[in-house]
Design a protein around this motif. Sequence first.
Motif, PDB file in Angstrom:
ATOM      1  N   VAL A  30       0.862  -1.173   0.000  1.00  0.00           N
ATOM      2  CA  VAL A  30       0.000   0.000   0.000  1.00  0.00           C
ATOM      3  C   VAL A  30       0.901   1.226   0.000  1.00  0.00           C
ATOM      4  N   LEU A  31       0.617   2.164  -0.892  1.00  0.00           N
ATOM      5  CA  LEU A  31       1.431   3.365  -1.056  1.00  0.00           C
ATOM      6  C   LEU A  31       0.672   4.551  -0.489  1.00  0.00           C
ATOM      7  N   MET A  32       1.275   5.208   0.520  1.00  0.00           N
ATOM      8  CA  MET A  32       0.660   6.360   1.165  1.00  0.00           C
ATOM      9  C   MET A  32       1.643   7.517   1.089  1.00  0.00           C
ATOM     10  N   GLY A  33       1.357   8.442   0.178  1.00  0.00           N
ATOM     11  CA  GLY A  33       2.322   9.515  -0.058  1.00  0.00           C
ATOM     12  C   GLY A  33       3.569   8.935  -0.684  1.00  0.00           C
ATOM     13  N   ASP A  34       4.723   9.207  -0.052  1.00  0.00           N
ATOM     14  CA  ASP A  34       5.996   8.680  -0.557  1.00  0.00           C
ATOM     15  C   ASP A  34       6.398   7.364   0.096  1.00  0.00           C
ATOM     16  N   GLN A  35       5.570   6.870   0.984  1.00  0.00           N
ATOM     17  CA  GLN A  35       5.904   5.662   1.734  1.00  0.00           C
ATOM     18  C   GLN A  35       5.232   4.421   1.127  1.00  0.00           C
ATOM     19  N   ARG A  53      -7.253   8.972   6.896  1.00  0.00           N
ATOM     20  CA  ARG A  53      -8.185  10.070   7.197  1.00  0.00           C
ATOM     21  C   ARG A  53      -7.573  11.433   6.923  1.00  0.00           C
ATOM     22  N   GLN A  54      -6.256  11.521   6.993  1.00  0.00           N
ATOM     23  CA  GLN A  54      -5.574  12.800   6.804  1.00  0.00           C
ATOM     24  C   GLN A  54      -5.210  13.066   5.348  1.00  0.00           C
ATOM     25  N   MET A  55      -5.448  12.107   4.469  1.00  0.00           N
ATOM     26  CA  MET A  55      -5.000  12.228   3.086  1.00  0.00           C
ATOM     27  C   MET A  55      -6.092  12.787   2.185  1.00  0.00           C
ATOM     28  N   ASP A  56      -5.705  13.683   1.287  1.00  0.00           N
ATOM     29  CA  ASP A  56      -6.642  14.209   0.301  1.00  0.00           C
ATOM     30  C   ASP A  56      -6.806  13.241  -0.870  1.00  0.00           C
ATOM     31  N   THR A 164     -19.302   4.563   3.201  1.00  0.00           N
ATOM     32  CA  THR A 164     -19.012   5.924   2.749  1.00  0.00           C
ATOM     33  C   THR A 164     -18.620   5.900   1.282  1.00  0.00           C
ATOM     34  N   LEU A 165     -19.043   6.899   0.539  1.00  0.00           N
ATOM     35  CA  LEU A 165     -18.728   6.974  -0.882  1.00  0.00           C
ATOM     36  C   LEU A 165     -17.438   7.731  -1.162  1.00  0.00           C
ATOM     37  N   SER A 166     -16.780   8.250  -0.124  1.00  0.00           N
ATOM     38  CA  SER A 166     -15.619   9.116  -0.336  1.00  0.00           C
ATOM     39  C   SER A 166     -14.470   8.387  -1.020  1.00  0.00           C
ATOM     40  N   ASN A 167     -14.195   7.149  -0.617  1.00  0.00           N
ATOM     41  CA  ASN A 167     -13.087   6.436  -1.244  1.00  0.00           C
ATOM     42  C   ASN A 167     -13.386   6.064  -2.689  1.00  0.00           C
ATOM     43  N   PRO A 266      -5.460  -2.919   4.740  1.00  0.00           N
ATOM     44  CA  PRO A 266      -5.169  -1.703   3.980  1.00  0.00           C
ATOM     45  C   PRO A 266      -5.410  -1.790   2.477  1.00  0.00           C
ATOM     46  N   VAL A 267      -4.991  -2.874   1.828  1.00  0.00           N
ATOM     47  CA  VAL A 267      -5.105  -2.940   0.368  1.00  0.00           C
ATOM     48  C   VAL A 267      -6.559  -2.880  -0.085  1.00  0.00           C
ATOM     49  N   ILE A 268      -7.436  -3.605   0.573  1.00  0.00           N
ATOM     50  CA  ILE A 268      -8.850  -3.598   0.184  1.00  0.00           C
ATOM     51  C   ILE A 268      -9.570  -2.389   0.766  1.00  0.00           C
ATOM     52  N   ALA A 269      -9.252  -2.026   2.009  1.00  0.00           N
ATOM     53  CA  ALA A 269      -9.918  -0.885   2.653  1.00  0.00           C
ATOM     54  C   ALA A 269      -9.608   0.422   1.933  1.00  0.00           C
ATOM     55  N   ALA A 270      -8.475   0.498   1.259  1.00  0.00           N
ATOM     56  CA  ALA A 270      -8.140   1.710   0.500  1.00  0.00           C
ATOM     57  C   ALA A 270      -9.194   2.001  -0.557  1.00  0.00           C
TER      58      ALA A 270
END
Length: 290
Positions: A30-35, A53-56, A164-167, A266-270
Amino acid sequence: MKIAVVVDSTSYLPKGLKEKYDIRTIPLNVLMGDQVYREDEDITNEEFFGQMRQMDELPTTSQPSIGDYILLLESLRSEGFTDVISVHLSGALSGTYQNAMAAGQSVEGIEVHAVDSEVACYVQGFMALYAAQNKGSLPLDTLLERLEEMKRQKHTNAYFVVDTLSNLQKGGRLTNAQALVGSLLKVKPILAFEEGRIVPFEKIRTKKKALTRVEEVFAKEMERHKGKPVTAVVIHSNAEEEGRKWMESLQADYPDITFRLSYFGPVIAAHLGEGALGLGYTTYEIDTDY
């Protein structure tokens, strides 16, 4: 012949269960920003949801590299394994299955039998458990045929309710307008697997009604599979209490079915976001105790 069973990290099988049946794991990323994090190894679920939650922008995901898989195969070969049954999430959702086949062609002395589960999560794990629990009693060809039958005859199935529909919106699967209207109307999509792809099953107003609808579909399928040794799983996305209550309610309605509680990592929840719930099952006899 000595057979190993491998499953990718998106099965989310409990560590104790994998240890009991010597099921090896190859992690997705899972890639979050540069990590870049290896699922279930470099980041916990709590850390993942806190950061998301903090990511746009939506976290992205990637399959294990062919190189990672080759290292695993070489390690298994050094342990004396001659064959590997490798069960992976749907090839329509990830290149993990394809990379497993490619890696198998690159390592001599061990044969890889890659299985496209055409599903994901603990429901995919049912297939790995069946393979691990029967590899000593069934011929390899018969065992591989049984795994294919689990898919062909709908002996294994699953439904998901997105909270939630946000993702889905961040991931480009919904426009901003669709997400806004859907949120205002409290639309809770029910998703299902069709030929390995996650597709809309129904759109329901409110989560309670969506879960009730899944229960209705489950009841019809259980009637069709009456008398078979069903094992079912409730899967939650950072909503353990809600998932446990739903599982306990279902267990009361179906005392002859074994229910387990699992999670979307993480992979599916993303892609599904927080609060999602799933219900899956298999009619093949497996042991989920550890």
